[in-house]
Every structure is written in structure tokens, then in C-alpha cells.
Design an enzyme around this catalytic site. Structure first.
Site, PDB file in Angstrom:
ATOM      1  N   CYS A   2    -118.998 -66.880   7.356  1.00 50.43           N
ATOM      2  CA  CYS A   2    -119.680 -65.665   6.929  1.00 50.43           C
ATOM      3  C   CYS A   2    -118.730 -64.783   6.117  1.00 50.43           C
ATOM      4  O   CYS A   2    -117.573 -64.598   6.481  1.00 50.43           O
ATOM      5  CB  CYS A   2    -120.237 -64.834   8.069  1.00 50.43           C
ATOM      6  SG  CYS A   2    -121.403 -65.715   9.086  1.00 50.43           S
ATOM      7  N   ARG A  27    -117.138 -69.013   2.366  1.00 48.16           N
ATOM      8  CA  ARG A  27    -117.118 -68.709   3.805  1.00 48.16           C
ATOM      9  C   ARG A  27    -118.458 -69.019   4.476  1.00 48.16           C
ATOM     10  O   ARG A  27    -118.583 -68.927   5.694  1.00 48.16           O
ATOM     11  CB  ARG A  27    -116.783 -67.232   4.030  1.00 48.16           C
ATOM     12  CG  ARG A  27    -115.409 -66.837   3.530  1.00 48.16           C
ATOM     13  CD  ARG A  27    -115.135 -65.412   3.897  1.00 48.16           C
ATOM     14  NE  ARG A  27    -115.027 -65.275   5.335  1.00 48.16           N
ATOM     15  CZ  ARG A  27    -113.891 -65.309   6.005  1.00 48.16           C
ATOM     16  NH1 ARG A  27    -112.760 -65.448   5.368  1.00 48.16           N
ATOM     17  NH2 ARG A  27    -113.878 -65.197   7.314  1.00 48.16           N
ATOM     18  N   TRP A  74    -123.040 -68.236   7.364  1.00 52.14           N
ATOM     19  CA  TRP A  74    -122.887 -69.602   7.871  1.00 52.14           C
ATOM     20  C   TRP A  74    -123.549 -69.562   9.240  1.00 52.14           C
ATOM     21  O   TRP A  74    -123.021 -68.973  10.181  1.00 52.14           O
ATOM     22  CB  TRP A  74    -121.412 -69.967   7.977  1.00 52.14           C
ATOM     23  CG  TRP A  74    -121.164 -71.395   8.339  1.00 52.14           C
ATOM     24  CD1 TRP A  74    -121.122 -72.461   7.480  1.00 52.14           C
ATOM     25  CD2 TRP A  74    -120.931 -71.935   9.647  1.00 52.14           C
ATOM     26  NE1 TRP A  74    -120.880 -73.612   8.174  1.00 52.14           N
ATOM     27  CE2 TRP A  74    -120.756 -73.335   9.505  1.00 52.14           C
ATOM     28  CE3 TRP A  74    -120.850 -71.385  10.922  1.00 52.14           C
ATOM     29  CZ2 TRP A  74    -120.502 -74.186  10.580  1.00 52.14           C
ATOM     30  CZ3 TRP A  74    -120.595 -72.231  12.003  1.00 52.14           C
ATOM     31  CH2 TRP A  74    -120.426 -73.611  11.818  1.00 52.14           C
ATOM     32  N   ASN A 100    -119.740 -60.671  10.968  1.00 50.83           N
ATOM     33  CA  ASN A 100    -119.133 -61.997  10.940  1.00 50.83           C
ATOM     34  C   ASN A 100    -118.539 -62.240  12.321  1.00 50.83           C
ATOM     35  O   ASN A 100    -117.810 -61.401  12.830  1.00 50.83           O
ATOM     36  CB  ASN A 100    -118.035 -62.031   9.869  1.00 50.83           C
ATOM     37  CG  ASN A 100    -117.259 -63.332   9.872  1.00 50.83           C
ATOM     38  OD1 ASN A 100    -117.694 -64.329  10.444  1.00 50.83           O
ATOM     39  ND2 ASN A 100    -116.104 -63.331   9.232  1.00 50.83           N
ATOM     40  N   LYS A 496    -110.384 -85.756   3.672  1.00 50.99           N
ATOM     41  CA  LYS A 496    -110.835 -85.244   2.356  1.00 50.99           C
ATOM     42  C   LYS A 496    -112.084 -85.987   1.905  1.00 50.99           C
ATOM     43  O   LYS A 496    -113.060 -85.390   1.468  1.00 50.99           O
ATOM     44  CB  LYS A 496    -109.746 -85.475   1.337  1.00 50.99           C
ATOM     45  CG  LYS A 496    -108.888 -84.481   0.711  1.00 50.99           C
ATOM     46  CD  LYS A 496    -108.873 -83.056   0.894  1.00 50.99           C
ATOM     47  CE  LYS A 496    -109.251 -82.445   2.191  1.00 50.99           C
ATOM     48  NZ  LYS A 496    -108.338 -81.540   2.789  1.00 50.99           N
ATOM     49  N   HIS A 515    -105.885-104.187  16.945  1.00 52.90           N
ATOM     50  CA  HIS A 515    -106.253-103.877  18.328  1.00 52.90           C
ATOM     51  C   HIS A 515    -107.696-103.405  18.434  1.00 52.90           C
ATOM     52  O   HIS A 515    -108.051-102.693  19.378  1.00 52.90           O
ATOM     53  CB  HIS A 515    -105.272-102.843  18.897  1.00 52.90           C
ATOM     54  CG  HIS A 515    -103.873-103.347  18.884  1.00 52.90           C
ATOM     55  ND1 HIS A 515    -103.384-104.234  19.822  1.00 52.90           N
ATOM     56  CD2 HIS A 515    -102.853-103.156  17.994  1.00 52.90           C
ATOM     57  CE1 HIS A 515    -102.123-104.536  19.540  1.00 52.90           C
ATOM     58  NE2 HIS A 515    -101.785-103.899  18.429  1.00 52.90           N
TER      59      HIS A 515
HETATM   60  C1  F6R Z   1    -110.147 -79.448   5.404  1.00 49.70           C
HETATM   61  C2  F6R Z   1    -109.934 -78.074   5.789  1.00 49.70           C
HETATM   62  C3  F6R Z   1    -109.954 -77.742   7.238  1.00 49.70           C
HETATM   63  C4  F6R Z   1    -108.881 -76.676   7.541  1.00 49.70           C
HETATM   64  C5  F6R Z   1    -109.012 -76.214   9.002  1.00 49.70           C
HETATM   65  C6  F6R Z   1    -107.935 -75.221   9.359  1.00 49.70           C
HETATM   66  O1  F6R Z   1    -110.046 -79.599   4.023  1.00 49.70           O
HETATM   67  O2  F6R Z   1    -109.765 -77.218   4.980  1.00 49.70           O
HETATM   68  O3  F6R Z   1    -109.780 -78.874   8.029  1.00 49.70           O
HETATM   69  O4  F6R Z   1    -107.624 -77.216   7.302  1.00 49.70           O
HETATM   70  O5  F6R Z   1    -110.263 -75.640   9.191  1.00 49.70           O
HETATM   71  O6  F6R Z   1    -108.007 -74.097   8.544  1.00 49.70           O
HETATM   72  P1  F6R Z   1    -106.814 -73.075   8.454  1.00 49.70           P
HETATM   73  O7  F6R Z   1    -105.671 -73.775   7.820  1.00 49.70           O
HETATM   74  O8  F6R Z   1    -107.327 -71.941   7.632  1.00 49.70           O
HETATM   75  O9  F6R Z   1    -106.485 -72.680   9.873  1.00 49.70           O
END
Ligand code: F6R
Length: 617
Positions: A2, A27, A74, A100, A496, A515
Site C-alpha cells: 500500500c 507498493r 495491496w 497502510n 527472479k 537425491h
Molecule cells: C524479490 C524481492 C523480495 C525482497 C524481500 C525483502 O525480487 O524483491 O524478495 O527482497 O521482500 O525486501 P527488503 O529487502 O526490502 O527487506
């Protein structure tokens, strides 16, 4: 999760709010809405869907209010639809709120309000907030106050006292048409200072084009914002002053600058991000130093073990960090997922150093895991990309990656900068402890300095990766294999691919395949191998040979000369110190995921069900 924007000044609020929402869409993008005050009436326009939808609503550009709040959602409680979109109002249309976070006790509060005659239009947790404010404004202890602003603020405080959970909240009301009241707990909120106008946002980049001067609101802190002044109050409404922070980020940093997508731009920004993250933290012939921290030899010697705790991509950077720290500092290091760490009573005490990695600095689980370690007497060190973010304010020590704002939901430049920063941190500790010989550190520093140029080299030749993406973008399953750090980076490559292409993929330590998982390999399945460790070339080739025998199609990313191998495609990357290889080997995997997603016609920057900055558990 959000996005929140707010404006108060002399200009029409709507264009500024819409613009802020557009840049905060990463967000959350299920629905969006705004509220402004016009002639003592709150006007709300909202709908499900993206901000573009909101922009096209009939009459939205006719709103002339110069004070307003806005939200991009969101969804947590209630599906995306107009009724569940923010802003929400109380039954008398006196208070409009955007929020939020999550109100954990909203059912209880809703029942209380229903017993007092309130009705609800949405399934959200948020709708209790404006109604609670109204309840206290008319019935609670503040209802006897005469001054309307004091009464308004008092009723927001009384309402907030009842909330359990996390929140960043903006409230407007025609009772005080020249003020916006905000408060936060465990959800980010910043106030941007302008001349005769002020801005509010959940993230700095949303309002970076208007100001570089920010107030970073603390947990349980209230602010009353008018166009000329911002007043701050603690949880008992005692007023206090607050320093302003100058944010150096270039406002272009939050634009696409001609790239089709933020993700592609951020992939191409990695050479700069690494250069900036290295900055002046070391030079050849000099020891590493951090402006932001000063850690003594006595303290480091007293450390028995290190935990690195994070989520998602940041946790994958931590896995690489473990090898770096153990190799250079000889301190046993464990990597843990924040959401697991916080609920499993980890064995930590004052002889444990806990390192928390978070690009946003706002990830709820990572912050909670940090608070847990503090309560057990451990020292905490935060690695973040966002100045003044919540995690940096909780930690004993903070060091920053200087990657610039990361807007695409899929993290790219933050990952490589995090790995680079942990490498510098490991060298810094090793130099203090004397745990590695000088030549080892000098070689590592030399290789680090060369990294940006080597990344540029990979980025100069994206065509083969694009071609491979075109060949495989319709597939349903893929596998990533590697050993040691190549396995760590395989995990990140697989994440990714999943998040932006929706292709199911798994990463395995190459030796583990036999395994069990090898049962999944069949004719035509794509396996991506990473081979960068000279000591493990033969073993990795053997593992890949096993999948080729079973019909797999293979792409290998390598900095080694591979003889007698039968891979379908090979992407060569420059050689570097094996401890730094993830910073180079991840780049082709980022590009591969990007191009696969493009060939599938997906929204790369805003993948389904995801949002940047996970501020709920
Ligand atoms: C994947 C991605 C997420 C963030 C995770 C942690 O591309 O962006 O897996 O790495 O949500 O976010 P931060 O680093 O902001 O705590």
C-alpha cells in the site's frame, strides 16, 4: 504494501496526489483512491484497478481542493473493489482516512462500533479507524474540548490507542480543513517540506521531485501538517521538534529515463550502484572504513557467531555474505529467513552479532527479527538502501548500500549492492581482527574495484541472453544448478524467474540433484547451470552431464573455459575472485528473467500478487 500520498498547499491537490500514486504503485496496485476537501465537504474518488483507472474517472480532474490524501492498495482484508478501496470515511462523512498496514483487532473494534450504532460499507480492517475517530470526537474524553484542532488530534490519538497491529495513517476532516493529521507504527511515512506547501508519502521517491527535505516520522509519533508548518507530538501528545533530513537522491533516479521498464533501468544501473556502494569505503593500500560505524577489536573478538537475517532476495545476498564472512573473518555465520527466525527462539546472546539486510528497511518480519535479537542482548547491524528507514532506526549499527531508489518489484541492483557491501564489511572485520592475510584482502579489493567495468561488459552483450529467452519463454518448469556460491546465486536466479515470468522453477545444489529432484528431469526441460568456482568445474560439469543424458536443454553461465562439454548455450562472463562471482553471474539471470517476462507480454515492474516493501507479516 500500500502506498500513501498526501498534499497540503495552495495548488490543486489532485494532480500531485495522482502523480505520487503513480510512482508509488510498486507498493500495491489492486485499487486506488483520493480524498480532498472542497467547501467544507470531503470529496472521495476511488476504484479498483491501477492508478490509470483512477485518473480516468469522470470528474476527478474537476476536484479543486488544495488539501488531500491518497492511497494505492495491496489487498489484505477484502477483495479489490470500489467499496474496499481507500480512502474510507466514517458514517457521518466527517473523517476520511487512508491506511497502510494491518489492524489485527479490527473485528473486535467493529463489533464495538456496531454496538454503538455504526454501520460498515467495506470488508476492510481500515474502516474501523474513521469511525473510531468519530466515536471519540463525539463521545470520548476529548468530546468536551472546545478547540477543534485539539479535539481532532485527541480523537485520532484515542482511536489509535485502540489499534493493535501496524499502521501509517493520514486523516483529513472539514472540521480542520487546513490540516492533515498523520501517525505511524511499524509502517513507513515521511513528510516532505516545501515552501508554503507540504507533502506526505510512504516512500521518499514518490515526492522527491518536489523536495529534498524530509521529516522521517517515528513509531507512535503524530504530526499535524498545515501548508506552512509541521508540528510533531509524541504518543501522549506532547509537542516536540524534529530534525529535517536532506536526501541526496537525484529526482531522475525515480524516473525510467528512457528505459521501457524500471527493472531494465535498474539492471543497467548496477555498475553505478556498485561504484557508489564502494564509494570511499576502501582504497588500494588503505584499510576499509565506514563513516557510519566504528566497531572495536575487543567487540569483534567477543563475538562467537553471526546471524544474517533477511527475506527473499536480501536473504539470498545474506547467503553469499555467510561465505564471505566465514572465509575472511573465520566467525561461524548462520543465515536465516526473518519470518522463521522470529518464531523459533534462536540461541543468541551478547556474544552474537545479528546482521539484518533489507533494501526497503521496512520489511515487517526483518524488523521484528531485529527487535527479538536486541531483546536477547545481541548487537544488531542493519544493511539498508533507504536512509532513515525503520530498520536503521532500530539497529545498533547501520551501513547503507548506495544503489539509489529501487522501484521495480523484482530486486536487482539492491542485491548486487548488498553483496558488495557485505564483502566490504567482511574485509573491514578481517582487517580489524587480523583474520586474513594482507594479500588476500588486497586481491579482493582489486577485484572489487574492477567489478563495475565487468558488469558493463556483460550488459554490452545482452543479445545472446535475449535469444535464449525467446527460445524458452513458453516453458512451464526450469531448474537452476550450482555449487557453493553458484548455488546461492542459483536460488536468486530462480526467484527472479518465478516472480516476473510466473514460470515454476527450482534451484538446487548441483550435488543434491541425485537425491531426488533428478526424477523431474525429462526430455526438453531447461536447466541453467552456473559454473564460476575453478575448484568445482569438473564436479559441476558432471552434474550437468547427468541432466543432459536425461534429455535436458542446458544453458551455462560461466567464467571458466569449459572443454569437452555438451551444453546447448554458454554465456561467458568475466572472471573475478570466486568470492565476488555472484555479483557478475546473477546479471545474465536477471536479464533472462526480464526478457522472458517481456516475451510473455507481462508487466515486468508490477508482477501479479506482489508488492515492493512487505510491511505485513
Ligand atoms: C524479490 C524481492 C523480495 C525482497 C524481500 C525483502 O525480487 O524483491 O524478495 O527482497 O521482500 O525486501 P527488503 O529487502 O526490502 O527487506
Amino acid at each position: 504494501m500500500c502506498g500513501i500520498v498526501g498534499y497540503i498547499g495552495n495548488k490543486k491537490a489532485t494532480p500531485i496526489l495522482l502523480d505520487g500514486l503513480l510512482s508509488l504503485e510498486y507498493r500495491g496496485y489492486d485499487s486506488a483512491g483520493i480524498a480532498t476537501i472542497e467547501n467544507d465537504v470531503i470529496k472521495v474518488m476511488k476504484d479498483k484497478g491501477r492508478v490509470k483507472n483512477l485518473e480516468n474517472l469522470d470528474g476527478i480532474h474537476d476536484l479543486i481542493g488544495t488539501v488531500g490524501i491518497a492511497h494505492t492498495r495491496w489487498a489484505t482484508h477484502g477483495k479489490p473493489c470500489r467499496e474496499n478501496s481507500h480512502p474510507h470515511m466514517d458514517n457521518s462523512n466527517t473523517f476520511a482516512v487512508v491506511h497502510n498496514g494491518i489492524i489485527e483487532n479490527y473485528i473486535e473494534l467493529k463489533e464495538f462500533l456496531i454496538s454503538k450504532g455504526y454501520t460498515f460499507l467495506s470488508q476492510t480492517d481500515t474502516e474501523v479507524i474513521p469511525n473510531l475517530i468519530h466515536y471519540y470526537y463525539t463521545n470520548g474524553p476529548v468530546s468536551v474540548l472546545k478547540d477543534s484542532l485539539e479535539k481532532f488530534l485527541g480523537s485520532v490519538k484515542s482511536a489509535v490507542n485502540d489499534l493493535k497491529g501496524s499502521y501509517a495513517i493520514e486523516v483529513i476532516s472539514p472540521i480542520c480543513p487546513n490540516e492533515v493529521i498523520v501517525v505511524r507504527k511499524d509502517s513507513p511515512l515521511v513528510i516532505g517540506k516545501g515552501g508554503g506547501e507540504n507533502y506526505i508519502a510512504s516512500d521518499i521517491p514518490a515526492i522527491l521531485k518536489y523536495t529534498k527535505e524530509f521529516y522521517l516520522l517515528d513509531d507512535n509519533e503524530f504530526a499535524v501538517i498545515s501548508k506552512d508548518i509541521v508540528k510533531f507530538y509524541d504518543s501522549s501528545l506532547t509537542e516536540h521538534s524534529k530534525p529535517i533530513k536532506n536526501i541526496e537522491w537525484d529526482s531522475n533516479a525515480a524516473d525510467k529515463c528512457g528505459y521501457e521498464d524500471y527493472m531494465l533501468k535498474e539492471i543497467f544501473e548496477q555498475p553505478t550502484a556498485i561504484r557508489e556502494t564502494i564509494g570511499s569505503r576502501f582504497r588500494l593500500g588503505e584499510k576499509c572504513s565506514f563513516d557510519d560505524i566504528d566497531i572495536s577489536k575487543e567487540y569483534l573478538k567477543s563475538i562467537n557467531n553471526i546471524y544474517i537475517v533477511a527475506c527473499g532476495t536480501a536473504m539470498h545476498a545474506g547467503l553469499v555474505g555467510k561465505t564471505l564472512i566465514e572465509n575472511l573473518c573465520k566467525i561461524p555465520t548462520t543465515v536465516d529467513i526473518a519470518s522463521e527466525f522470529r518464531y523459533r527462539d534462536p540461541i543468541i546472546d551478547e556474544h552474537t552479532l545479528c546482521i539484518y539486510i533489507s533494501q526497503s528497511g521496512e520489511t515487517a518480519d526483518t524488523i521484528a527479527a531485529l527487535k527479538l535479537a536486541k531483546s536477547k542482548g545481541a548487537k544488531t547491524l542493519a544493511i539498508s538502501n533507504v536512509i532513515g528507514s525503520s530498520i536503521t532506526r532500530e539497529a545498533d549499527y547501520t551501513i547503507y548500500t548506495h544503489a539509489g531508489p529501487e522501484i521495480a518489484v523484482a530486486s536487482t541492483k539492491a542485491y548486487t549492492s548488498q553483496v558488495a557491501l557485505i564483502a566490504i564489511l567482511a574485509m573491514y572485520f578481517a582487517e580489524i581482527l587480523g583474520s586474513s592475510d594482507e594479500k588476500t584482502i588486497l586481491d579482493l579489493k582489486t577485484d572489487m574495484i574492477d567489478l563495475p567495468t565487468k558488469i558493463e561488459k556483460i550488459l554490452d552483450n545482452v543479445e545472446p541472453i535475449k535469444e535464449f529467452a525467446q527460445k524458452i519463454y513458453t516453458e512451464k518448469d526450469m531448474f537452476f544448478l550450482g555449487r557453493n556460491m553458484d548455488y546461492n546465486v542459483a536460488l536468486e536466479g530462480s526467484l527472479k524467474l518465478k516472480e516476473i515470468s510466473y514460470i515454476h522453477s527450482e534451484a538446487y545444489a548441483a550435488g543434491e540433484l541425485k537425491h531426488g529432484p533428478i526424477a523431474l528431469i525429462e526430455n526438453g526441460v531447461t536447466v541453467i547451470g552456473i559454473i564460476t568456482n575453478p575448484n568445482l568445474v569438473e564436479k559441476s560439469i558432471s552434474n550437468l552431464q547427468e541432466v543432459i543424458t536425461r534429455g535436458a536443454k542446458t544453458l551455462v553461465i560461466t567464467n571458466q573455459i569449459l572443454t569437452n562439454s555438451h551444453f546447448d548455450y554458454v554465456i561467458n562472463i568475466p572472471e573475478t575472485n570466486p568470492l565476488l562471482s555472484p555479483i557478475l553471474s546473477i546479471i545474465p539471470m536477471q536479464l533472462l528473467s526480464y526478457y522472458i517476462s517481456k516475451f510473455k507480454g507481462l508487466d515486468v515492474d508490477k508482477p501479479r500478487n506482489l508488492a515492493k516493501s512487505v510491511t505485513v507479516e
